[in-house]
Design a protein around this motif. Structure first.
Motif, PDB file in Angstrom:
ATOM      1  N   MET A  24       0.814  -1.198   0.000  1.00 39.58           N
ATOM      2  CA  MET A  24       0.000   0.000   0.000  1.00 39.58           C
ATOM      3  C   MET A  24       0.855   1.259   0.000  1.00 39.58           C
ATOM      4  O   MET A  24       0.356   2.324  -0.222  1.00 39.58           O
ATOM      5  N   SER A  25       2.131   1.168   0.199  1.00 38.01           N
ATOM      6  CA  SER A  25       2.973   2.353   0.330  1.00 38.01           C
ATOM      7  C   SER A  25       3.206   3.087  -0.986  1.00 38.01           C
ATOM      8  O   SER A  25       3.807   4.139  -0.996  1.00 38.01           O
ATOM      9  N   ASN A  26       2.722   2.581  -2.105  1.00 36.53           N
ATOM     10  CA  ASN A  26       2.965   3.237  -3.387  1.00 36.53           C
ATOM     11  C   ASN A  26       1.876   4.228  -3.768  1.00 36.53           C
ATOM     12  O   ASN A  26       1.883   4.748  -4.868  1.00 36.53           O
ATOM     13  N   PHE A  27       0.920   4.531  -2.887  1.00 36.48           N
ATOM     14  CA  PHE A  27      -0.129   5.489  -3.197  1.00 36.48           C
ATOM     15  C   PHE A  27       0.420   6.906  -3.122  1.00 36.48           C
ATOM     16  O   PHE A  27       1.305   7.208  -2.337  1.00 36.48           O
ATOM     17  N   LEU A  28      -0.148   7.770  -3.954  1.00 39.11           N
ATOM     18  CA  LEU A  28       0.249   9.171  -3.987  1.00 39.11           C
ATOM     19  C   LEU A  28      -0.942  10.060  -3.651  1.00 39.11           C
ATOM     20  O   LEU A  28      -2.099   9.665  -3.837  1.00 39.11           O
ATOM     21  N   LEU A  29      -0.661  11.246  -3.197  1.00 41.25           N
ATOM     22  CA  LEU A  29      -1.701  12.233  -2.924  1.00 41.25           C
ATOM     23  C   LEU A  29      -2.500  12.468  -4.204  1.00 41.25           C
ATOM     24  O   LEU A  29      -1.931  12.692  -5.280  1.00 41.25           O
ATOM     25  N   GLY A  30      -3.812  12.374  -4.117  1.00 45.48           N
ATOM     26  CA  GLY A  30      -4.678  12.584  -5.272  1.00 45.48           C
ATOM     27  C   GLY A  30      -5.043  11.336  -6.046  1.00 45.48           C
ATOM     28  O   GLY A  30      -5.888  11.395  -6.944  1.00 45.48           O
ATOM     29  N   ASP A  31      -4.443  10.188  -5.717  1.00 46.71           N
ATOM     30  CA  ASP A  31      -4.780   8.934  -6.403  1.00 46.71           C
ATOM     31  C   ASP A  31      -6.234   8.541  -6.131  1.00 46.71           C
ATOM     32  O   ASP A  31      -6.742   8.716  -5.019  1.00 46.71           O
ATOM     33  N   LEU A  32      -6.887   7.999  -7.147  1.00 51.46           N
ATOM     34  CA  LEU A  32      -8.213   7.411  -6.999  1.00 51.46           C
ATOM     35  C   LEU A  32      -8.005   5.958  -6.606  1.00 51.46           C
ATOM     36  O   LEU A  32      -7.340   5.204  -7.322  1.00 51.46           O
ATOM     37  N   ILE A  33      -8.556   5.555  -5.463  1.00 51.37           N
ATOM     38  CA  ILE A  33      -8.309   4.246  -4.865  1.00 51.37           C
ATOM     39  C   ILE A  33      -9.595   3.426  -4.838  1.00 51.37           C
ATOM     40  O   ILE A  33     -10.660   3.951  -4.522  1.00 51.37           O
ATOM     41  N   GLY A  34      -9.474   2.148  -5.146  1.00 46.65           N
ATOM     42  CA  GLY A  34     -10.595   1.227  -4.997  1.00 46.65           C
ATOM     43  C   GLY A  34     -10.328   0.271  -3.851  1.00 46.65           C
ATOM     44  O   GLY A  34      -9.226  -0.255  -3.724  1.00 46.65           O
ATOM     45  N   HIS A  35     -11.323   0.077  -2.987  1.00 45.55           N
ATOM     46  CA  HIS A  35     -11.234  -0.931  -1.928  1.00 45.55           C
ATOM     47  C   HIS A  35     -11.866  -2.195  -2.494  1.00 45.55           C
ATOM     48  O   HIS A  35     -13.056  -2.235  -2.768  1.00 45.55           O
ATOM     49  N   GLN A  36     -11.057  -3.219  -2.686  1.00 48.01           N
ATOM     50  CA  GLN A  36     -11.479  -4.443  -3.354  1.00 48.01           C
ATOM     51  C   GLN A  36     -11.941  -5.501  -2.341  1.00 48.01           C
ATOM     52  O   GLN A  36     -11.402  -5.594  -1.253  1.00 48.01           O
ATOM     53  N   HIS A  37     -12.908  -6.311  -2.760  1.00 48.76           N
ATOM     54  CA  HIS A  37     -13.288  -7.493  -1.983  1.00 48.76           C
ATOM     55  C   HIS A  37     -12.111  -8.462  -2.058  1.00 48.76           C
ATOM     56  O   HIS A  37     -11.561  -8.698  -3.134  1.00 48.76           O
ATOM     57  N   PRO A  38     -11.687  -9.059  -0.929  1.00 48.65           N
ATOM     58  CA  PRO A  38     -10.491  -9.906  -0.942  1.00 48.65           C
ATOM     59  C   PRO A  38     -10.608 -11.172  -1.790  1.00 48.65           C
ATOM     60  O   PRO A  38      -9.598 -11.673  -2.288  1.00 48.65           O
ATOM     61  N   ASN A  39     -11.812 -11.684  -1.993  1.00 51.49           N
ATOM     62  CA  ASN A  39     -11.961 -12.924  -2.762  1.00 51.49           C
ATOM     63  C   ASN A  39     -12.345 -12.688  -4.217  1.00 51.49           C
ATOM     64  O   ASN A  39     -11.837 -13.353  -5.109  1.00 51.49           O
ATOM     65  N   THR A  40     -13.247 -11.753  -4.452  1.00 57.97           N
ATOM     66  CA  THR A  40     -13.762 -11.558  -5.808  1.00 57.97           C
ATOM     67  C   THR A  40     -13.072 -10.426  -6.561  1.00 57.97           C
ATOM     68  O   THR A  40     -13.266 -10.287  -7.757  1.00 57.97           O
ATOM     69  N   GLN A  41     -12.297  -9.603  -5.867  1.00 55.64           N
ATOM     70  CA  GLN A  41     -11.631  -8.423  -6.441  1.00 55.64           C
ATOM     71  C   GLN A  41     -12.625  -7.374  -6.931  1.00 55.64           C
ATOM     72  O   GLN A  41     -12.262  -6.449  -7.656  1.00 55.64           O
TER      73      GLN A  41
END
Length: 86
Positions: A1-18
């Motif tokens: 997770m350390s590669n995120f940058l300020l302003g990035d659009l992030i998706g929280h994924q389901h761990p099994n189905t993605q």
């Protein structure tokens, strides 16, 4: 997770189905944590069809701001759109 940058659009994924469950924007980033402002969530997954109680809870909590440890590899986040210019 350390590669995120300020302003990035992030998706929280389901761990099994993605499947993407929530979408947010990184609004703060340090060497130890990042803060995400959630802007969208999957209303069907979070059971909004099941009544007003779920709708009220979702309005209260799902589009909130959350802080996450950047070294926590158990969190299923994915960059959907990078703020880094090409």
């Amino acid at each position: 997770m350390s590669n995120f940058l300020l302003g990035d659009l992030i998706g929280h994924q389901h761990p099994n189905t993605q499947k993407t469950l929530k979408v947010g924007i990184v609004i703060e980033k340090t060497s130890s944590f990042c803060t995400i402002k959630w802007i969208w969530y999957d209303k069907k997954y979070y059971m909004e069809d099941f009544g007003e109680a779920f709708k009220a809870l979702n309005r209260e909590f799902m589009l909130d701001t959350s802080r996450h440890d950047v070294h926590d590899n158990a969190i299923f986040f994915q960059v959907l759109n990078s703020s880094k210019s090409s």
